[in-house]
Design an enzyme around this catalytic site. Structure first.
Site, PDB file in Angstrom:
ATOM      1  N   GLU A 186       0.811  -1.222   0.000  1.00 19.20           N
ATOM      2  CA  GLU A 186       0.000   0.000   0.000  1.00 19.20           C
ATOM      3  C   GLU A 186       0.841   1.267   0.000  1.00 19.20           C
ATOM      4  OE1 GLU A 186      -0.942  -2.708   1.658  1.00 19.20           O
ATOM      5  OE2 GLU A 186      -2.953  -3.100   0.876  1.00 19.20           O
TER       6      GLU A 186
ATOM      7  N   HIS B 225     -11.831  -5.188   8.566  1.00 21.22           N
ATOM      8  CA  HIS B 225     -12.262  -4.988   7.179  1.00 21.22           C
ATOM      9  C   HIS B 225     -13.622  -4.294   7.107  1.00 21.22           C
ATOM     10  CE1 HIS B 225      -9.110  -7.949   6.533  1.00 21.22           C
ATOM     11  NE2 HIS B 225      -9.150  -7.719   5.233  1.00 21.22           N
TER      12      HIS B 225
END
Lengths: 325, 334
Positions: free
Chosen positions: A60, A129
């Site tokens: 990321e 999540h």
């Protein structure tokens, strides 16, 4: 006109901008041939090829660093962070590098980039999540923050975000990916920093964002049958914030209820309450009430998650109790 | 992978320029330190005294439209790309005639018009960003190269590894330069790193050649830099270069660097890149008078920059709220 899902609208919005401007590129994990884990980029790889729609490793920091370096040298990247929870592993690039560098360099650099990310709960994915991070992004000077609530807005706000010369965090409510609506054909371009009044009422103003917007609308219908006529405002853009529209609508009814998916502390509704208290205090006829997810990590079990995230029932109960108090 | 690039041989004139740049970096930073002691330079600063050959050698191998990405220890890399001394010194002093009008400070020197795409003070963060600039050059087909300088300490942070892998798989025109000055802040790098050479020993993990260069020898630096730049421009992908060097002072202005053994400091002072190059140039046809002339002209330049920087106004409130956004303003609401 065509029936379009929220997830199809994402691909359509990106494709619209990629056709228009060759400097628009898309990168992220599994966004290419796989079409994205949430199928938000289906068809882009086939239309634009592997150079403009590029798969990345699970890195990321590299994804967002690449977007930043590309933006400062003339490209307009759209980078995907699969789940907004993953911002935590690349937040340095977002906050310290992308958000600050224009200011630090006295305007030498411009960062026309979009970071899109699946945000929020409702899918029973558990605490890592599922969280809503709009409040993280909103508190950082130098970031624009957009959270659409329907397919039409997805296309128009995506276009506006890509065309904006500043970095835009584009949060896609995962709970809405499957939602559908009629969307006109042709190019659609919206404006950042504009809230939308979705329902006009006389008794209370309910201000909501992202996945909370359809819930607020449903709650307003139920409240109307109970004799409470609500205005519903879709914030759409946290930065810039359309305080003109929002404050006008609060003043008109004299009551403000916010519906926020983020955990309670430092949610956007807190800032909005503060602005309303400072600027339209004498228009208010009762307390400002925030309806939020409690200040907890989100649980996985459907029974628990449903209790945590504001529901239609909770909105109805909270508004009616407060209005009848 | 092998090094196939041929490197242009530097003539005496070019070498005198390499000498001038190193002397300029040295004299500038000594002046910056003096001005700190006189309270003209505020905040923190991280000097490259002793490491000048790396900045000078790489800058000489770069095209004017190539990109430099530097760290908080970035004065040398900024000046080496041709940024004038006055705005750099004025930036250190927080004046409006500073490179960023005082809004960035010592650790964030940036001059886009000179290809200096920022100095970054979060360790390792700029390696992925350099990848982005290289990706952009690759996409636009400009044959520009991004050169990213960082310290030995950066090799132990995640962004280093993410960036190396990313650059390798996308064959990006980026040159990563580890300035190994043996000390990660106050700790010996080998004590906190799994391998003796923090960059070179990791190169193979990313399919790259292991390259170590004497970072105090500007000619050697130039050669390895030019070869890497040629490879990058030819589409052969990234390079990772470890340049061995030593900082003469502490990590930052607050650090006297006392943790380093005296004999180690003495050994490296004897390998000071500037006297070494001075001696070499004399053997290669330069005259002492030429070299002294360079030193004197640099001293005059530093003097002039000092006066100009001191004369710069302090920033007013008009700058405070400017340039958060591309429209020049900072409004977050209507």
């Amino acid at each position: 006109m065509a029936q379009l899902t929220f997830r199809e609208a994402i691909a359509r919005g990106i494709a619209q901008e990629m056709r228009r401007d060759e400097s628009v590129l898309a990168i992220g994990e599994d966004i290419g041939a796989a079409g994205g884990v949430f199928k938000g980029t289906v068809g882009l790889f086939e239309e634009f090829g592997p150079v403009r729609v590029r798969d990345t490793p699970i890195s990321e920091q590299a994804i967002l660093g690449a977007a930043m370096g590309a933006a400062m040298t003339g490209l307009k990247p759209i980078a995907e962070i699969m789940f907004s929870d993953f911002f935590a592993v690349c937040w340095d690039i977002v906050v310290n590098e992308i958000a600050k560098s224009r200011y630090m360099t006295n305007g030498q650099m411009t960062f026309p980039l979009v970071i899109r990310s699946g945000n929020g709960g409702g899918l029973r994915f558990g605490a890592q999540h599922s969280q809503s991070v709009e409040n993280w992004a909103m508190m950082v000077p130098g970031l624009k923050v957009v959270v659409p609530s329907n397919a039409l807005d997805v296309i128009g706000l995506m276009a506006a975000a890509v065309r904006d010369p500043d970095p835009v965090i584009f949060l896609e409510a995962k709970a809405l990916y499957a939602s559908k609506m009629e969307v006109p054909d042709g190019d659609i371009v919206d404006t950042l920093g504009t809230a939308k009044v979705l329902r006009q009422g006389t008794d209370a103003t309910v201000v909501a964002l992202g996945a909370m917007v359809p819930k607020a609308l449903k709650a307003a219908e139920e409240l109307a049958s109970m004799g409470i006529d609500c205005t519903v405002v879709d914030v759409r853009s946290l930065v810039p914030l359309d305080t003109k529209t929002i404050l006008r609508e609060i003043s008109a009814t004299g009551r403000l209820f916010t519906v926020e998916e983020n955990p309670r502390l430092c949610g956007w509704g807190g800032e909005l309450s503060s602005i309303a208290s400072e600027e339209i205090f004498y228009d208010l006829d009762g307390p400002i009430v925030r309806i939020t997810t409690p200040h907890i990590p989100l649980p996985a079990a459907d029974a628990l998650e449903d209790m945590a995230i504001p529901s239609v029932q909770r909105i109805v109960a909270t508004v009616s109790q407060s209005m009848n108090a | 992978m092998t090094t196939t690039a041929t490197v242009p041989v530097l003539d005496l004139e070019a070498k005198l320029e390499l000498y001038r740049v190193q002397v300029a970096l040295r004299q500038f930073e000594k002046r910056a330190y003096d001005l700190f002691l006189e309270n003209f330079v505020k905040g923190t600063s991280h000097l490259s005294l002793g490491q000048e050959a790396i900045a000078a050698g790489f800058a000489a191998a770069m095209r004017s439209d190539d990109y430099t990405f530097a760290t908080y220890r970035g004065h040398a890399h900024t000046l080496a790309r041709g940024v004038p001394m006055t705005p750099v010194l004025a930036e250190l002093m927080g004046r409006t005639n500073g490179l960023m009008a005082g809004k960035g400070g010592s650790m964030h020197l940036t001059s886009v018009e000179h290809g200096v795409m920022g100095s970054y003070a979060i360790i390792g963060a700029h390696l992925p960003i350099a990848c982005g600039a290289a990706w952009s050059a690759q996409y636009r087909g400009t044959e520009q190269v991004a050169v990213c300088f960082f310290g030995d300490g950066s090799t132990n942070i995640g962004a280093f590894h993410e960036a190396l892998n990313f650059a390798a798989i996308w064959k990006l025109p980026v040159v990563f330069v580890c300035e190994n000055n043996l000390w990660m802040e106050y700790t010996r790098t080998t004590e906190i790193t799994a391998v003796p050479n923090p960059a070179a020993d990791r190169a193979s993990a990313y399919g790259l050649e292991s390259i170590i260069v004497d970072g105090n020898d500007v000619d050697a630096v130039y050669e390895v830099a030019a070869a890497a730049m040629t490879r990058a421009r030819a589409g052969e992908g990234p390079s990772l270069i470890e340049a061995l060097t030593y900082r003469h002072g502490g990590h930052s202005r607050a650090d006297p660097g006392k943790y380093r053994p005296d004999e180690e400091v003495a050994e490296w002072l004897a390998k000071d890149p500037i006297p070494m190059y001075h001696a070499r140039l004399l053997t290669e046809g330069a005259t002492e008078a030429q070299l002294v002339e360079i030193e004197l002209s640099v001293a005059a330049e530093v003097e002039k920059a000092t006066e100009e920087a001191k004369a710069g106004p302090t920033p007013g409130a008009d700058l405070l709220m400017k340039d958060v956004w591309a429209d020049g303003g900072s409004a977050w609401r209507n």
